[in-house]
Every structure is written in structure tokens, then in C-alpha cells.
Design an enzyme around this catalytic site. Sequence first.
Site, short mmCIF file in Angstrom:
data_model
loop_
_atom_site.label_atom_id
_atom_site.label_comp_id
_atom_site.label_asym_id
_atom_site.label_seq_id
_atom_site.Cartn_x
_atom_site.Cartn_y
_atom_site.Cartn_z
N ASP A 156 1.82 1.60 5.13
CA ASP A 156 1.60 2.30 3.86
C ASP A 156 0.16 2.79 3.80
OD1 ASP A 156 1.03 2.55 0.79
OD2 ASP A 156 3.18 2.18 0.88
N ALA A 167 -0.30 -8.18 -3.13
CA ALA A 167 0.51 -8.84 -2.10
C ALA A 167 1.18 -7.80 -1.20
CB ALA A 167 1.55 -9.75 -2.74
N TYR A 168 1.69 -6.73 -1.82
CA TYR A 168 2.32 -5.66 -1.04
C TYR A 168 1.33 -5.07 -0.05
CZ TYR A 168 4.23 -1.03 -0.02
OH TYR A 168 4.67 0.11 0.62
N ALA A 169 0.13 -4.73 -0.53
CA ALA A 169 -0.88 -4.13 0.34
C ALA A 169 -1.28 -5.08 1.46
CB ALA A 169 -2.09 -3.71 -0.48
N SER A 185 0.52 -7.47 2.81
CA SER A 185 1.60 -7.61 3.80
C SER A 185 1.70 -6.39 4.70
CB SER A 185 2.93 -7.87 3.09
OG SER A 185 3.34 -6.75 2.31
#
Length: 240
Positions: free
Chosen positions: A139, A151-153, A155
Site C-alpha cells: 500500500d 495497524a494496517y500500515a 502490517s
Amino acid sequence: MGNTQPLPILITGGGRRIGLALAWHFINQKQPVIVSYRTHYPAIDGLINAGAQCIQADFSTNDGVMAFADEVLKSTHGLRAILHNASAWMAEKPGAPLADVLACMMQIHVNTPYLLNHALERLLRGHGHAASDIIHFTDYVVERGSDKHIAYAASKAALDNMTRSFARKLAPEVKVNSIAPSLILFNEHDDAEYRQQALNKSLMKTAPGEKEVIDLVDYLLTSCFVTGRSFPLDGGRHLR
């Protein structure tokens, strides 16, 4: 010799959006495809009717990941490529257990590709120099970070790092690269105001659609030299 069936390309999360577009792209090229899906959308039936092997998978647990790997190992003696497209998107919201958010993001974006790359390694090897590929979908936020999706970033950043580690491990038989998209296409329910705000974040001010991703995937698959690299698809957003 000329009629040898090509090895299949494995696409995780191939039931909708970019994963689905990639599946149809390869099917139209007479390229065998194996698709994982979590939810049975009507599009899955279309893929099956077109000859794709579609396997329902639960990547929320390591056991689910390994069960999927076992199904792939039973179904083919080799793979042309693995495209790690399966993804989830969770924000740190009030009331949401933070440990659960982090665990979920790490499970789908780190544990799943890590385990699958190891479990299916032997299907990628033995086909020649630079003959196989792994592509991780990361991403744009890997570079920039995100205050609302920490957390998304994190991961996706871990997945980006694994690209380089697996490239070192699997060369020269297997090339390993990542694609780091920002806005590629909108959801149907996105309103006009949101769409304009999103478009204004990039220099190119457009949502290019799935073809931009497909073209880059094709480039990476045909290259015999590029490995261990991340390729941004962000329309110049990093310059805003």
C-alpha cells in the site's frame, strides 16, 4: 512440447475488484488460474465456469492458511506465480480492542503470505532461471504511515520488508516484488464529494482502474531481472 499446459497463477482474494480483474485477465490469455476467496460472490461462479479453480479459504487463522496450502499442493505440481492480493482494512476505532485490530491486520497481511510462500515454495522452484514470481500487494501508506490505520500500515510495511527477504531467499529461480497502490478504483457507494477529495490527493487526479495494476503485473511477470523491488502506483501522490 508446444501443447504443454502452462503452470497456474495463484491469486489470493480473487473474488472481487482487482483480484477478480487479474483472474479474468489471465483466463482470457488462456493462463490457468487458482483463486482463493473468503465470501462466495456471484463472480466466483463466473470464474469457475470459465475454468478457474476457486478454493474457499479462511486466512483468519494459521490453520486456515495451511489448509488452503494443502489444497493447492494437491491440485498442481507447480505454480507460475503467487499474487498475494487478499487484504483487510481496519481502523483503530473507539471501543475496538486494539490488540485484536493489530492481530487481524498482521494475520492477513503478514502471516498469510509468509506461511504460503514457505509452504508453496517447492511449486515455484525447478522451472528455470527467473521463471516464477511472487508479487505482494502492499500500500502507498507503507511510505507515509497513517494516523487512522496504524495497524494496517504497519502490517503492509512488514509485507513490504518480506518482499526483499524472500527475494534474497528464492533468487535466481523466483522473482519477488511488491506493488504499492494508492487509489486505483472507487467503491460503488462512494459519493461525489468523497471521490473528488480522494482524486485531489494525487497529481494525476484520476482513479486509473484495474488495467494500471494488470499492466504492471504483466511487466513484472515478463521481466527476467527485476526482483526485491516495490513499485508505487500512486499517481504522484508522494509529491503532494
